[in-house]
Design an enzyme around this catalytic site. Structure first.
Site, PDB file in Angstrom:
ATOM      1  N   CYS A   1      -0.815   3.695  -7.024  1.00  0.00           N
ATOM      2  CA  CYS A   1      -1.658   3.089  -5.990  1.00  0.00           C
ATOM      3  C   CYS A   1      -1.795   1.626  -6.356  1.00  0.00           C
ATOM      4  CB  CYS A   1      -3.023   3.769  -5.931  1.00  0.00           C
ATOM      5  SG  CYS A   1      -4.241   2.930  -4.876  1.00  0.00           S
TER       6      CYS A   1
ATOM      7  N   CYS B   1       0.858  -1.181   0.000  1.00  0.00           N
ATOM      8  CA  CYS B   1       0.000   0.000   0.000  1.00  0.00           C
ATOM      9  C   CYS B   1       0.891   1.226   0.000  1.00  0.00           C
ATOM     10  CB  CYS B   1      -0.895  -0.022   1.243  1.00  0.00           C
ATOM     11  SG  CYS B   1      -1.933   1.447   1.465  1.00  0.00           S
TER      12      CYS B   1
END
Length: 261
Positions: free
Chosen positions: A177, A70
């Site tokens: 992302c 992440c």
């Protein structure tokens, strides 16, 4: 061998699939926090607290290494997670692949969440690794959420909006992302211009998977028999892969070649 991965949601599927490709025999522990998504709207302290909780849940299973799959959690919580778990459990963060994208020459675009776009963190990576290369930062509001819940219309709208902000002459797009890697081909189709050179997409999944193996002194053995286990933790609860995860090839592949952990 056991590798844990942590993310706010199902963005960890891309890195998990990459680990499984390199080591089909590895047991995987996937710890995410869908109850509190999206993390990016909280403070740095909020992100760190939630990341630590997800990492502790994964660490309880005794992994050989843990991947923070992440970008947001890496920015805010990597030092705290390392202080908690290392040296017993090596921790690998996820950084947008700006360096390899810039090495291919510009112009390039960086698709990222609104919170990351324009942030000192991302600007620092651009300064360090893309000096002299034309870079456009493209915010992608709503895209990670739409991917998380497999909202097809939402994905289409968010990708189209980001594509409209992407210069027509870009040669490469950095997927800033981890959720975006699950819809990489839809992004490619939206940005690729007819008659232009093939667009290059730069994700982080393969690099972090390879780094996790290096940190524990293991070698890729993709021909190994696929018998690795799969443990899924959702906001601290032991569950199976959520239905949304199975709408993506990475999720279906993990379920197909894994036994329950």
């Amino acid at each position: 061998m056991k590798i844990a991965l942590m993310d706010s949601g199902i963005g960890l599927l891309a890195a998990a699939a990459a680990v499984r490709t390199l080591r089909p025999d590895a047991d995987l522990v996937l710890s995410s926090d869908p109850d509190n998504m999206p993390w990016g709207r909280g403070t740095s302290e909020d992100v760190t607290r939630r990341a630590l909780a997800a990492c502790e849940a994964a660490a309880a299973h005794g992994p050989d290494a843990l991947i923070i799959a992440c970008n947001t959690a890496t920015v805010h919580a990597l030092p705290a997670v390392r202080a908690l778990l290392e040296p017993e459990i090596p921790v690998i963060g996820t950084v947008p692949a700006i360096k390899p994208a810039a090495a291919g020459g510009g112009p390039i675009a960086i698709w990222a969440t609104p919170a990351t776009t324009g942030s000192p963190y991302q600007r620092g990576l651009i300064r360090d690794f893309a000096a002299g290369v034309e870079v456009t930062e493209v915010p992608c509001p709503g895209l990670a959420d739409a991917v998380q819940w497999a909202d097809e219309d939402g994905i289409d709208r968010a990708v189209a909006a980001a594509a409209a902000l992407t210069p027509r002459d870009v040669r490469a797009v950095v997927l800033g992302c981890t959720h975006y890697e699950l819809v990489a081909e839809r992004i490619r189709a939206a940005v690729q211009r007819p008659g232009a050179e093939p667009l290059v997409l730069h994700g982080s999944a393969g690099a972090v998977a390879a780094q996790a193996l290096r940190r524990i002194g293991a070698r890729p053995e993709p021909a190994t028999e696929a018998h690795g286990g799969l443990t899924v933790i959702l906001s601290g609860r032991h569950e199976t892969l959520p239905p949304a995860a199975l709408t993506y090839a990475e999720g279906r592949g993990l379920q197909a070649v894994s036994h329950a952990g």
